[in-house]
Design a protein around this motif. Structure first.
Motif, mmCIF file in Angstrom:
data_model
loop_
_atom_site.group_PDB
_atom_site.id
_atom_site.type_symbol
_atom_site.label_atom_id
_atom_site.label_comp_id
_atom_site.label_asym_id
_atom_site.label_seq_id
_atom_site.Cartn_x
_atom_site.Cartn_y
_atom_site.Cartn_z
ATOM 1 N N UNK A 124 0.835 -1.206 0.000
ATOM 2 C CA UNK A 124 0.000 0.000 0.000
ATOM 3 C C UNK A 124 0.864 1.248 0.000
ATOM 4 N N UNK A 125 0.476 2.233 -0.803
ATOM 5 C CA UNK A 125 1.138 3.532 -0.669
ATOM 6 C C UNK A 125 0.459 4.268 0.483
ATOM 7 N N UNK A 126 1.174 5.258 1.022
ATOM 8 C CA UNK A 126 0.664 6.005 2.178
ATOM 9 C C UNK A 126 -0.732 6.570 1.927
ATOM 10 N N UNK A 127 -0.986 6.999 0.683
ATOM 11 C CA UNK A 127 -2.268 7.648 0.406
ATOM 12 C C UNK A 127 -3.355 6.670 -0.032
ATOM 13 N N UNK A 128 -3.069 5.372 0.024
ATOM 14 C CA UNK A 128 -4.085 4.396 -0.396
ATOM 15 C C UNK A 128 -5.292 4.444 0.544
ATOM 16 N N UNK A 129 -6.439 4.149 -0.028
ATOM 17 C CA UNK A 129 -7.678 4.023 0.762
ATOM 18 C C UNK A 129 -8.356 2.754 0.287
ATOM 19 N N UNK A 130 -8.687 1.883 1.223
ATOM 20 C CA UNK A 130 -9.276 0.603 0.812
ATOM 21 C C UNK A 130 -10.583 0.340 1.536
ATOM 22 N N UNK A 131 -11.472 -0.357 0.866
ATOM 23 C CA UNK A 131 -12.737 -0.698 1.506
ATOM 24 C C UNK A 131 -13.685 -1.362 0.528
ATOM 25 N N UNK A 132 -14.768 -1.864 1.065
ATOM 26 C CA UNK A 132 -15.828 -2.466 0.252
ATOM 27 C C UNK A 132 -17.108 -1.679 0.525
ATOM 28 N N UNK A 133 -17.328 -0.575 -0.202
ATOM 29 C CA UNK A 133 -18.448 0.319 0.107
ATOM 30 C C UNK A 133 -19.786 -0.077 -0.516
ATOM 31 N N UNK A 134 -19.873 -1.294 -1.079
ATOM 32 C CA UNK A 134 -21.050 -1.658 -1.898
ATOM 33 C C UNK A 134 -22.390 -1.521 -1.175
ATOM 34 N N UNK A 135 -22.438 -1.877 0.129
ATOM 35 C CA UNK A 135 -23.763 -1.826 0.785
ATOM 36 C C UNK A 135 -24.317 -0.403 0.799
ATOM 37 N N UNK A 136 -23.446 0.575 0.706
ATOM 38 C CA UNK A 136 -23.895 1.964 0.608
ATOM 39 C C UNK A 136 -24.591 2.268 -0.711
ATOM 40 N N UNK A 137 -24.403 1.364 -1.685
ATOM 41 C CA UNK A 137 -25.063 1.515 -2.996
ATOM 42 C C UNK A 137 -26.256 0.561 -3.106
ATOM 43 N N UNK A 138 -26.514 -0.163 -2.022
ATOM 44 C CA UNK A 138 -27.628 -1.105 -2.047
ATOM 45 C C UNK A 138 -27.292 -2.435 -2.690
ATOM 46 N N UNK A 142 -19.359 -8.076 -5.387
ATOM 47 C CA UNK A 142 -19.761 -9.113 -6.352
ATOM 48 C C UNK A 142 -18.627 -9.718 -7.136
ATOM 49 N N UNK A 143 -17.390 -9.311 -6.842
ATOM 50 C CA UNK A 143 -16.241 -9.900 -7.554
ATOM 51 C C UNK A 143 -15.347 -10.653 -6.557
ATOM 52 N N UNK A 144 -15.961 -11.266 -5.553
ATOM 53 C CA UNK A 144 -15.178 -12.113 -4.639
ATOM 54 C C UNK A 144 -14.956 -11.529 -3.254
ATOM 55 N N UNK A 145 -15.371 -10.293 -3.040
ATOM 56 C CA UNK A 145 -15.074 -9.631 -1.766
ATOM 57 C C UNK A 145 -15.679 -10.315 -0.555
ATOM 58 N N UNK A 146 -16.884 -10.883 -0.705
ATOM 59 C CA UNK A 146 -17.496 -11.542 0.458
ATOM 60 C C UNK A 146 -16.760 -12.839 0.795
ATOM 61 N N UNK A 163 -20.084 -4.818 6.247
ATOM 62 C CA UNK A 163 -21.330 -4.264 6.797
ATOM 63 C C UNK A 163 -21.279 -2.738 6.922
ATOM 64 N N UNK A 164 -20.093 -2.198 7.254
ATOM 65 C CA UNK A 164 -20.011 -0.740 7.439
ATOM 66 C C UNK A 164 -19.691 -0.016 6.134
ATOM 67 N N UNK A 165 -19.018 -0.701 5.213
ATOM 68 C CA UNK A 165 -18.573 -0.046 3.987
ATOM 69 C C UNK A 165 -17.461 0.962 4.253
ATOM 70 N N UNK A 166 -16.885 0.893 5.452
ATOM 71 C CA UNK A 166 -15.871 1.880 5.863
ATOM 72 C C UNK A 166 -14.637 1.851 4.948
ATOM 73 N N UNK A 167 -14.101 3.032 4.677
ATOM 74 C CA UNK A 167 -12.834 3.112 3.929
ATOM 75 C C UNK A 167 -11.695 3.246 4.922
ATOM 76 N N UNK A 168 -10.701 2.386 4.802
ATOM 77 C CA UNK A 168 -9.559 2.418 5.722
ATOM 78 C C UNK A 168 -8.388 3.148 5.087
#
Ligand code: COA
Length: 260
Positions: A124-138, A142-146, A163-168
């Motif tokens: 990861x670079x220092x400025x990277x942001x990672x997360x699975x925000x899909x539930x926020x889109x309803x 769908x590409x293996x994240x679960x 569940x939170x869709x939080x970006x880390x």
């Protein structure tokens, strides 16, 4: 290799290759065209030459997810087909016989994190942001994240992120094992190239066997995994590289591996 609209491919020294997803105006979002190009490129890769593959994104994102504008217009049938194409892509990357390294240079959200999770190593670079925000889109990943996130960092943290869709931040992600190391933005590529070159200097057949045995073992019982390890260990005995590696050690010189 074919020309691609959304991918750049280049060789570095010693069989290390770099694949850059290049759709920077949309933060490299994955639409059907990008996914189809990825499947085509990965399927055509000349793995005789290849020792390690680095995957990264152009601009300020690794990949900011599946293309939301395209998904908004899809029917359920088209969405299923899109999901299957995403899985074909991730499975093709995961099944490559050589180690793959995600150099996460910025946003790796949704399908972007799923792409990183289909790689063997994530830096990861220092400025990277990672997360699975899909539930926020309803929707859900769908590409293996679960499935791959829990297998990588454990199910408890995976449930939290889905569940939170939080970006880390990069630091937060690395602290829960979602990434091996956080590197200064400017230093990410050199660091990843260094890791890839270290891998490339080892016995290629052994590295490929190790990858296969570990990947299969992750989905097997312990005893099935051990059976796979015993077989792969023995399979390496008659290779040139096994005798060369041991001889070179005893002669106190570097091994001249041939990948056979
Ligand atoms: N799908 C389609 N387009 C996307 C995209 C995505 N997943 N992510 C970013 N883009 C596009 C934006 O629509 C924008 O296009 P425009 O300039 O034509 O309007 C461009 O990329 C730049 O994004 P923008 O949102 O303006 O950048 P930002 O710095 O303000 O925000 C993000 C960056 C990553 C936080 C934000 O783009 C975002 O939340 N993206 C979606 C992430 C997501 O939910 N991914 C999972 C999808 S399943």
């Amino acid at each position: 290799m074919d020309d691609f609209d959304y991918l750049e491919f280049e060789w570095h020294d010693d069989g290390v290759a770099q694949l850059t997803i290049s759709r920077p105006d949309a933060l490299n979002a994955l639409n059907k065209d990008v996914l189809s190009e990825l499947v085509a490129l990965i399927t055509d890769l000349d793995s005789d030459e290849l020792r390690a593959l680095i995957i990264t994104g152009e601009g300020r994102a690794f990949v900011a997810g599946a293309d939301i504008a395209a998904m908004k217009e899809m029917t359920a049938e088209e969405a299923e087909e899109f999901g299957r194409l995403g899985h074909r892509t991730m499975n093709a990357i995961e099944s490559l016989p050589v180690p793959t390294i995600a150099a996460v240079n910025g946003f790796a959200l949704g399908g972007g994190l799923e792409l990183a999770l289909s790689c063997d190593l994530i830096y990861l670079s220092e400025s990277a942001k990672v997360g699975l925000p899909e539930v926020g889109l309803g929707i859900i990943p769908g590409f293996g994240g679960t499935q791959r996130l829990g297998r990588t960092i454990g199910w408890h943290q995976a449930r939290r992120l889905v569940f939170t869709g939080e970006q880390l931040s990069a630091e937060e992600a690395a602290a829960i094992g979602l990434g091996i190391e956080v590197v200064d933005d400017d230093a990410l590529f050199d660091r990843v190239l260094d890791v890839a070159s270290t891998i490339a200097a080892n016995g290629p057949v052994a590295v490929a066997k190790a990858k296969t045995v570990m990947r299969k073992g992750a989905d097997a019982t312990l005893q099935e995994g051990i059976a796979g390890e015993i077989q792969a260990f023995a399979d390496l005995w008659d290779t040139h590289d096994r005798s060369e590696g041991m001889e070179a050690f005893l002669d106190r010189r570097s091994a001249d591996f041939q990948g056979s």
